[in-house]
Motif scaffolding. Sequence first.
Motif, mmCIF file in Angstrom:
data_model
loop_
_atom_site.group_PDB
_atom_site.id
_atom_site.type_symbol
_atom_site.label_atom_id
_atom_site.label_comp_id
_atom_site.label_asym_id
_atom_site.label_seq_id
_atom_site.Cartn_x
_atom_site.Cartn_y
_atom_site.Cartn_z
ATOM 1 N N VAL A 72 0.841 -1.201 0.000
ATOM 2 C CA VAL A 72 0.000 0.000 0.000
ATOM 3 C C VAL A 72 0.877 1.252 0.000
ATOM 4 O O VAL A 72 0.631 2.206 -0.755
ATOM 5 C CB VAL A 72 -0.960 -0.001 1.203
ATOM 6 C CG1 VAL A 72 -1.599 1.380 1.394
ATOM 7 C CG2 VAL A 72 -2.044 -1.057 1.022
ATOM 8 N N GLU A 73 1.906 1.252 0.822
ATOM 9 C CA GLU A 73 2.807 2.409 0.879
ATOM 10 C C GLU A 73 3.482 2.636 -0.472
ATOM 11 O O GLU A 73 3.583 3.777 -0.943
ATOM 12 C CB GLU A 73 3.862 2.192 1.964
ATOM 13 C CG GLU A 73 4.814 3.355 2.132
ATOM 14 C CD GLU A 73 5.820 3.123 3.246
ATOM 15 O OE1 GLU A 73 6.829 3.872 3.289
ATOM 16 O OE2 GLU A 73 5.628 2.210 4.067
ATOM 17 N N ARG A 74 3.925 1.537 -1.102
ATOM 18 C CA ARG A 74 4.599 1.675 -2.407
ATOM 19 C C ARG A 74 3.620 2.162 -3.471
ATOM 20 O O ARG A 74 3.953 3.039 -4.283
ATOM 21 C CB ARG A 74 5.196 0.320 -2.817
ATOM 22 C CG ARG A 74 5.861 0.342 -4.194
ATOM 23 C CD ARG A 74 7.081 1.251 -4.190
ATOM 24 N NE ARG A 74 7.619 1.426 -5.541
ATOM 25 C CZ ARG A 74 7.289 2.417 -6.354
ATOM 26 N NH1 ARG A 74 6.381 3.343 -5.972
ATOM 27 N NH2 ARG A 74 7.851 2.530 -7.541
ATOM 28 N N ILE A 75 2.434 1.604 -3.499
ATOM 29 C CA ILE A 75 1.445 1.992 -4.504
ATOM 30 C C ILE A 75 1.057 3.451 -4.339
ATOM 31 O O ILE A 75 0.910 4.186 -5.332
ATOM 32 C CB ILE A 75 0.210 1.069 -4.422
ATOM 33 C CG1 ILE A 75 0.588 -0.353 -4.866
ATOM 34 C CG2 ILE A 75 -0.939 1.604 -5.285
ATOM 35 C CD1 ILE A 75 -0.460 -1.388 -4.548
ATOM 36 N N ARG A 76 0.887 3.892 -3.119
ATOM 37 C CA ARG A 76 0.496 5.280 -2.873
ATOM 38 C C ARG A 76 1.526 6.275 -3.389
ATOM 39 O O ARG A 76 1.183 7.404 -3.737
ATOM 40 C CB ARG A 76 0.244 5.493 -1.378
ATOM 41 C CG ARG A 76 -1.116 4.972 -0.913
ATOM 42 C CD ARG A 76 -1.288 5.114 0.575
ATOM 43 N NE ARG A 76 -2.663 4.805 1.000
ATOM 44 C CZ ARG A 76 -3.023 4.551 2.237
ATOM 45 N NH1 ARG A 76 -2.095 4.559 3.222
ATOM 46 N NH2 ARG A 76 -4.277 4.279 2.536
ATOM 47 N N GLN A 77 2.763 5.855 -3.490
ATOM 48 C CA GLN A 77 3.790 6.738 -4.046
ATOM 49 C C GLN A 77 3.499 7.081 -5.508
ATOM 50 O O GLN A 77 3.931 8.124 -6.001
ATOM 51 C CB GLN A 77 5.165 6.074 -3.921
ATOM 52 C CG GLN A 77 5.656 5.929 -2.493
ATOM 53 C CD GLN A 77 6.958 5.136 -2.415
ATOM 54 O OE1 GLN A 77 7.659 4.961 -3.411
ATOM 55 N NE2 GLN A 77 7.279 4.645 -1.233
ATOM 56 N N GLU A 78 2.783 6.198 -6.184
ATOM 57 C CA GLU A 78 2.448 6.418 -7.597
ATOM 58 C C GLU A 78 1.142 7.183 -7.767
ATOM 59 O O GLU A 78 0.822 7.627 -8.868
ATOM 60 C CB GLU A 78 2.351 5.075 -8.328
ATOM 61 C CG GLU A 78 3.623 4.245 -8.276
ATOM 62 C CD GLU A 78 4.794 4.932 -8.931
ATOM 63 O OE1 GLU A 78 4.583 5.679 -9.916
ATOM 64 O OE2 GLU A 78 5.938 4.738 -8.455
ATOM 65 N N ASN A 79 0.358 7.303 -6.697
ATOM 66 C CA ASN A 79 -0.916 8.039 -6.717
ATOM 67 C C ASN A 79 -1.819 7.603 -7.878
ATOM 68 O O ASN A 79 -2.291 8.432 -8.668
ATOM 69 C CB ASN A 79 -0.654 9.541 -6.804
ATOM 70 C CG ASN A 79 -1.901 10.361 -6.498
ATOM 71 O OD1 ASN A 79 -2.761 9.939 -5.723
ATOM 72 N ND2 ASN A 79 -2.002 11.529 -7.093
ATOM 73 N N PRO A 80 -2.110 6.299 -7.990
ATOM 74 C CA PRO A 80 -2.948 5.840 -9.110
ATOM 75 C C PRO A 80 -4.422 6.158 -8.876
ATOM 76 O O PRO A 80 -4.883 6.279 -7.738
ATOM 77 C CB PRO A 80 -2.713 4.329 -9.107
ATOM 78 C CG PRO A 80 -2.493 4.000 -7.663
ATOM 79 C CD PRO A 80 -1.719 5.178 -7.107
ATOM 80 N N ASP A 81 -5.149 6.240 -9.970
ATOM 81 C CA ASP A 81 -6.604 6.368 -9.878
ATOM 82 C C ASP A 81 -7.257 5.033 -9.544
ATOM 83 O O ASP A 81 -8.263 4.985 -8.830
ATOM 84 C CB ASP A 81 -7.168 6.887 -11.206
ATOM 85 C CG ASP A 81 -6.600 8.245 -11.565
ATOM 86 O OD1 ASP A 81 -6.873 9.204 -10.830
ATOM 87 O OD2 ASP A 81 -5.870 8.334 -12.567
ATOM 88 N N ILE A 82 -6.686 3.958 -10.087
ATOM 89 C CA ILE A 82 -7.231 2.618 -9.913
ATOM 90 C C ILE A 82 -6.074 1.643 -9.673
ATOM 91 O O ILE A 82 -5.000 1.782 -10.259
ATOM 92 C CB ILE A 82 -8.021 2.165 -11.166
ATOM 93 C CG1 ILE A 82 -9.255 3.041 -11.369
ATOM 94 C CG2 ILE A 82 -8.440 0.701 -11.059
ATOM 95 C CD1 ILE A 82 -10.379 2.803 -10.394
#
Length: 215
Positions: A72-82
């Motif tokens: 979750v922390e890694r994904i949030r760095q990319e700020n995706p819409d989906i």
Amino acid sequence: MDIVVLVSGRGSNLKAICEAYKTEKIKGKVKLVISNRKEAGGLSVAQEYGIPAEFHDPKAFSSREDYDRHLVERIRQENPDIVVLAGYMRILSDYFIDSFEGRLVNIHPSLIPAFKGIKAQKQAVDFGVRFSGCTVHFVTKELDSGPIIVQAVVPVNPDDDEKTLSDRILQYEHRIYPQALKWISEGRVKVSGRNVEVEGARYGELPVNPALEDF
């Protein structure tokens, strides 16, 4: 619409999604591909399309939730819409699902709620159903049970085995997954409880419902 994709296997659905972005049928970009398996073919697919690809080892973490918190922390760095699950073969923790509630999408090789979990195609053949298929749905805490965006129906033939049915279903997976993401990117997907409506779509047509448009 920018997305992050999670994969565990060969990445054929990822390839279909990447192609839709490459041809600009979906506007935006695939910002990152993450796999829980170092040998996953999906990592090579990402590299083929020039997309950052990362292996994150679950064995480096003491629990499923710790691993998911890391993701979750890694994904949030990319700020995706989906966040898109494309053959991701791990059961997600409640923490992960809560973190991307309403923004987490999966494809499953059956007409859910039938044949949840692994080897859905084998389950269909063994049960003797006449039709199976695939489903794009939002992810909830109940396995393979979230609100349905689109389904494709595939007949089960008397001589089918797990592989032949899987191959035939996969052809439709590659069509309906990019289509569903395109609908979401256009703001046409509206969720009310368990029910999903795609604004402007044609309904009641087989084998795909709602009917395909650009794919």
